[in-house]
Motif scaffolding. Structure first.
Motif, PDB file in Angstrom:
ATOM      1  N   VAL A   1       0.808  -1.280  -0.053  1.00 11.34           N
ATOM      2  CA  VAL A   1       0.019  -0.083   0.043  1.00 11.34           C
ATOM      3  C   VAL A   1       0.895   1.275   0.136  1.00 11.34           C
ATOM      4  O   VAL A   1       0.565   2.153  -0.858  1.00 11.34           O
ATOM      5  N   SER A   2       1.860   1.285   0.867  1.00 11.83           N
ATOM      6  CA  SER A   2       2.957   2.358   0.994  1.00 11.83           C
ATOM      7  C   SER A   2       3.511   2.806  -0.343  1.00 11.83           C
ATOM      8  O   SER A   2       3.513   4.009  -0.741  1.00 11.83           O
ATOM      9  N   LYS A   3       3.886   1.766  -1.111  1.00 13.19           N
ATOM     10  CA  LYS A   3       4.650   2.051  -2.390  1.00 13.19           C
ATOM     11  C   LYS A   3       3.579   2.642  -3.406  1.00 13.19           C
ATOM     12  O   LYS A   3       4.057   3.249  -4.300  1.00 13.19           O
ATOM     13  N   SER A   4       2.299   2.171  -3.274  1.00 15.54           N
ATOM     14  CA  SER A   4       1.389   2.420  -4.343  1.00 15.54           C
ATOM     15  C   SER A   4       1.120   4.186  -4.163  1.00 15.54           C
ATOM     16  O   SER A   4       0.379   4.742  -5.044  1.00 15.54           O
ATOM     17  N   LEU A   5       1.342   4.652  -3.172  1.00 16.03           N
ATOM     18  CA  LEU A   5       1.093   6.137  -2.689  1.00 16.03           C
ATOM     19  C   LEU A   5       2.037   6.979  -3.473  1.00 16.03           C
ATOM     20  O   LEU A   5       3.264   6.234  -3.989  1.00 16.03           O
ATOM     21  N   TYR A   6       1.995   8.117  -3.474  1.00 12.94           N
ATOM     22  CA  TYR A   6       2.910   9.357  -4.314  1.00 12.94           C
ATOM     23  C   TYR A   6       4.414   9.005  -3.626  1.00 12.94           C
ATOM     24  O   TYR A   6       5.487   8.975  -4.347  1.00 12.94           O
ATOM     25  N   ASP A   7       4.372   9.066  -2.310  1.00 13.91           N
ATOM     26  CA  ASP A   7       5.770   8.615  -1.594  1.00 13.91           C
ATOM     27  C   ASP A   7       5.515   7.151  -0.622  1.00 13.91           C
ATOM     28  O   ASP A   7       4.345   7.064  -0.266  1.00 13.91           O
ATOM     29  N   SER A   8       6.460   6.487  -0.641  1.00 16.70           N
ATOM     30  CA  SER A   8       6.479   5.307   0.142  1.00 16.70           C
ATOM     31  C   SER A   8       6.686   5.787   1.574  1.00 16.70           C
ATOM     32  O   SER A   8       7.749   5.982   1.950  1.00 16.70           O
ATOM     33  N   VAL A   9       5.491   5.743   2.203  1.00 18.63           N
ATOM     34  CA  VAL A   9       5.412   6.485   3.555  1.00 18.63           C
ATOM     35  C   VAL A   9       5.534   5.644   4.831  1.00 18.63           C
ATOM     36  O   VAL A   9       5.923   6.192   5.899  1.00 18.63           O
ATOM     37  N   ALA A  10       5.116   4.374   4.606  1.00 23.03           N
ATOM     38  CA  ALA A  10       4.823   3.992   5.753  1.00 23.03           C
ATOM     39  C   ALA A  10       5.413   2.423   5.866  1.00 23.03           C
ATOM     40  O   ALA A  10       5.682   1.896   4.915  1.00 23.03           O
ATOM     41  N   GLN A  11       5.628   2.129   7.143  1.00 19.58           N
ATOM     42  CA  GLN A  11       6.043   0.831   7.499  1.00 19.58           C
ATOM     43  C   GLN A  11       5.203   0.120   8.689  1.00 19.58           C
ATOM     44  O   GLN A  11       4.817   1.050   9.374  1.00 19.58           O
ATOM     45  N   LEU A  12       5.100  -1.220   8.787  1.00 16.65           N
ATOM     46  CA  LEU A  12       4.563  -1.784   9.923  1.00 16.65           C
ATOM     47  C   LEU A  12       5.392  -2.510  10.599  1.00 16.65           C
ATOM     48  O   LEU A  12       6.148  -3.266  10.229  1.00 16.65           O
ATOM     49  N   SER A  13       5.575  -2.092  11.945  1.00 19.85           N
ATOM     50  CA  SER A  13       6.433  -3.009  12.925  1.00 19.85           C
ATOM     51  C   SER A  13       5.732  -3.917  13.824  1.00 19.85           C
ATOM     52  O   SER A  13       4.753  -3.410  14.570  1.00 19.85           O
ATOM     53  N   ILE A  14       6.182  -5.073  13.945  1.00 17.96           N
ATOM     54  CA  ILE A  14       5.700  -6.174  14.670  1.00 17.96           C
ATOM     55  C   ILE A  14       6.732  -6.766  15.330  1.00 17.96           C
ATOM     56  O   ILE A  14       7.258  -7.404  15.127  1.00 17.96           O
TER      57      ILE A  14
ATOM     58  N   MET B   1      -2.023   8.987   6.070  1.00 19.58           N
ATOM     59  CA  MET B   1      -1.492   7.981   5.297  1.00 19.58           C
ATOM     60  C   MET B   1      -1.044   6.841   5.906  1.00 19.58           C
ATOM     61  O   MET B   1      -1.306   5.508   5.310  1.00 19.58           O
ATOM     62  N   LEU B   2      -0.527   6.944   7.293  1.00 15.58           N
ATOM     63  CA  LEU B   2      -0.438   5.909   7.959  1.00 15.58           C
ATOM     64  C   LEU B   2      -1.606   4.921   8.397  1.00 15.58           C
ATOM     65  O   LEU B   2      -1.614   3.840   8.186  1.00 15.58           O
ATOM     66  N   ILE B   3      -2.664   5.640   8.687  1.00 14.38           N
ATOM     67  CA  ILE B   3      -4.008   5.140   8.937  1.00 14.38           C
ATOM     68  C   ILE B   3      -4.502   4.526   7.651  1.00 14.38           C
ATOM     69  O   ILE B   3      -5.076   3.191   7.659  1.00 14.38           O
ATOM     70  N   TYR B   4      -4.469   5.020   6.533  1.00 14.92           N
ATOM     71  CA  TYR B   4      -4.924   4.501   5.524  1.00 14.92           C
ATOM     72  C   TYR B   4      -4.050   3.184   5.047  1.00 14.92           C
ATOM     73  O   TYR B   4      -4.537   2.139   4.775  1.00 14.92           O
ATOM     74  N   CYS B   5      -2.789   3.159   5.215  1.00 16.22           N
ATOM     75  CA  CYS B   5      -2.027   2.081   4.737  1.00 16.22           C
ATOM     76  C   CYS B   5      -2.372   0.926   5.908  1.00 16.22           C
ATOM     77  O   CYS B   5      -2.522  -0.380   5.531  1.00 16.22           O
ATOM     78  N   PHE B   6      -2.798   1.306   7.082  1.00 12.11           N
ATOM     79  CA  PHE B   6      -3.074   0.317   8.032  1.00 12.11           C
ATOM     80  C   PHE B   6      -4.100  -0.433   7.880  1.00 12.11           C
ATOM     81  O   PHE B   6      -4.316  -1.578   8.112  1.00 12.11           O
ATOM     82  N   ASP B   7      -5.196   0.547   7.626  1.00 13.80           N
ATOM     83  CA  ASP B   7      -6.679  -0.030   7.511  1.00 13.80           C
ATOM     84  C   ASP B   7      -6.732  -0.878   6.303  1.00 13.80           C
ATOM     85  O   ASP B   7      -7.306  -2.063   6.251  1.00 13.80           O
ATOM     86  N   MET B   8      -5.860  -0.593   5.037  1.00 14.71           N
ATOM     87  CA  MET B   8      -6.130  -1.336   3.975  1.00 14.71           C
ATOM     88  C   MET B   8      -5.365  -2.883   4.194  1.00 14.71           C
ATOM     89  O   MET B   8      -5.790  -3.825   3.863  1.00 14.71           O
ATOM     90  N   MET B   9      -4.376  -2.651   4.988  1.00 12.37           N
ATOM     91  CA  MET B   9      -3.619  -4.033   5.595  1.00 12.37           C
ATOM     92  C   MET B   9      -4.775  -4.782   6.116  1.00 12.37           C
ATOM     93  O   MET B   9      -4.734  -6.261   6.222  1.00 12.37           O
TER      94      MET B   9
END
Length: 579
Positions: A445-458, A483-491
């Motif tokens: 999801v992050s790469k699909s956005l204009y900037d690769s903005v997010a990572q998930l840490s577990i 955008m962090l929320i968007y990526c998270f919710d899409m995941m």
């Protein structure tokens, strides 16, 4: 997926949905002025209606309790795995929902066919079991996870603080609840997260106890500064001594009467002794007086005058002899009186001595009884003293047990914490496939956005609990939190389907896109459209028309819902009237 949302309110603008991306637009009209607003057109109300029909709370301040809406049903046609169920709910009896199920469907086998009135708690329980595979027979799950703690991640509410942090849907959401919910949504070991929550609660209890023990009030109660072992040992000895005294104690039924009688004897003996003392003084005086009488000289007056060659007249000698005879008689009478008085006082003393001897004998008998027996009051005092010692002994023992238990609990908690840290670490390794899936979904999801903005840490925190969070790669990016929320919710919505759950709806309010630049909005809508069709979930977005980027309008024109909310007049808003 949601097929339709309608209402018995005649002015309500019914909305029909389709698969994949659905965009509910709020549009500006030509007649609008700069002072007009589209904030009251119903985008937020639309999200609240979804929550209302999915079993959300309905307080007295809810819009569904307003006079113009309270008796009207809001209706949702819901399709789950090809089967349809219609849900109706209103503010008037908001503790219930009404269900209509298709004949022969799975839902009919549970609820029946038409107008089945069920409690909202039962509806939420069903949704939790059916959409999220919650097993409410599991006590751990039942006590920590509900449908209403999971669903808000798929339909965030701005008023609850749902767009503040990716990991939370509620602004005051506690960290341990957050980790429990997220481990479940990601398919990790939720029981370990629950165990860690309980461990932290137990540690807080122990910590609170320790804090309480440091207050002056508790220091007094806990007898700060004494050695409990020493005090308990001393008290044990005193208790045994007191028990022995009681065991040898004999209570005489007339102890009190005998004690009074003995005291009376003592008083009488003292009285008699005092009288004897006085009488002995009198006897001593009488004896002295008697001795004086015997020492009176016998003077011959004639001889006395002859010695001085003086001749006395015969008459004078005769008178003197008579006087001498009278005096001798007087002396004899006084001696007789003194002898009689002496005899009387000596007799009184002898009688008193006999009485004293008799009283002393009786007193001796009473004292023997008093010395070998006790009064009931004395027995009660001894018993009270024993009870006091036993009570103090028990109190010290309880304090000792409490402190010992507290120390043991602290030691056990440290052991449990270390054990749980190892278990969570091991579980993360065992769930590496699921963990990696979630991480890669966010990366996609992050790469699909204009900037690769997010990572998930577990992973784990330093203290060992689960640590699931979104990390920003580009802190300077506009609308980074959104955008962090968007990526998270899409995941999350994709993980739901990956874990074979039936939850297939994701709703995003326009609040999410308010701080985001149009290029990222375009990419977010493009990704949502493609991925929802590819994976098989429904993505519903509310958006202001002027926030819809020009470069994507053609791509999503078929995804824009026929009902467009406008501010031309009240008929253009969702409810069809202003409130």
């Amino acid at each position: 997926m949601i097929r339709k949302i309608s209402s018995t309110l005649s002015t309500f603008n019914e909305i029909v949905f389709h698969e994949g991306l659905n965009i509910l637009l709020a549009d500006v009209t030509q007649e609008s002025t700069d002072k007009d607003t589209r904030n009251g057109l119903g985008k937020t109300t639309f999200t609240e209606i979804i929550h209302f029909l999915f079993g959300g709370s309905c307080t007295k301040n809810s819009i569904f309790k307003l006079e113009q809406f309270i008796n009207h049903y809001f209706i949702m046609d819901l399709e789950i795995q090809g089967e349809k169920i219609t849900v109706k709910r209103r503010g008037f009896d908001s503790n219930y929902v009404y269900l209509e199920c298709e004949e022969g469907s799975y839902f009919e086998s549970i609820f029946g066919a038409l107008n089945n009135k069920i409690k909202i708690a039962e509806w939420n329980r069903f949704l939790g079991e059916y959409l999220f595979n919650l097993n409410f027979k599991d006590e751990q799950i039942n006590g920590n996870l509900k449908f209403r703690t999971l669903f808000p991640y798929f339909s965030r509410l701005a008023k609850d603080g749902g767009f503040l942090e990716a990991e939370k849907y509620f602004k005051t959401q506690k960290i341990h609840i957050t980790q429990i919910v997220l481990t479940y949504l990601l398919g990790l070991d939720t029981e370990l997260a629950i165990s860690y929550k309980r461990l932290e609660e137990k540690k807080k209890e122990v910590s609170d106890f320790r804090k309480a023990l440091n207050t002056e009030a508790y220091k007094n109660i806990m007898h700060e500064g004494i050695n409990l072992d020493t005090e308990i040992t001393i008290l044990s000895k005193e208790i045994q001594t007191s028990k022995n005294e009681l065991a040898n104690f004999q209570v005489h039924p007339k102890y009190k009467e005998i004690e009074i009688e003995a005291n009376e004897y003592t008083r009488k003996i003292a009285d008699l002794s005092n009288k004897n003392f006085i009488d002995r003084q009198i006897i001593s005086d009488l004896k002295a007086a008697s001795d004086n009488e015997e020492n009176i000289t016998d003077i011959n007056i004639v001889d006395l005058y002859n010695e001085v060659n003086v001749r006395l007249p015969d008459a004078l000698v005769k008178y003197f002899d008579a006087s001498k005879a009278f005096h001798e008689q007087l002396v004899r009478n006084r001696k007789n009186y003194l002898a009689n008085e002496l005899e009387k006082y000596e007799s009184d003393i002898q009688q008193r001595e006999k009485l004293i001897e008799k009283l002393s004998l009786e007193q001796s008998k009473n004292m023997e009884i008093l010395n070998t027996h006790g009064a009931l009051e004395q027995h009660s005092l001894l018993q009270a003293r024993l009870n006091e010692l036993v009570s103090k002994h028990e109190m010290y023992q309880n304090q000792q047990r409490f402190l010992t238990s507290l120390r043991e609990e602290e030691a056990n908690l440290k052991i449990s914490e270390q054990k749980l840290i190892l278990e969570i670490n091991k579980s993360l390794e065992q769930h590496s496939k699921i963990k990696n899936e979630a991480i890669l979904l966010v990366e996609e999801v992050s790469k699909s956005l204009y900037d690769s903005v997010a990572q998930l840490s577990i992973g784990q925190t330093k203290s060992g609990r689960y640590d699931i969070k979104m990390i920003s790669r580009n802190q300077g990016s506009t609308g980074i939190n959104s955008m962090l929320i968007y990526c998270f919710d899409m995941m999350l919505i994709q993980m739901s389907l990956f874990l074979n759950r039936k939850m297939d709806i994701l709703v995003h309010d326009s609040t999410l896109f308010d701080p985001v630049d149009e290029r990222q909005i375009a990419e977010a809508l493009r990704f949502g459209k493609e991925k929802s069709l590819e994976v098989g979930f429904q993505y519903i977005v509310t958006l202001n028309s002027d926030d819809l980027p020009e470069n994507i309008k053609d791509e999503v024109k078929n995804n824009i819902l026929p009902v467009i909310l406008t501010d031309s007049d009240e008929s253009g808003c969702l409810m069809g009237l202003y409130f």
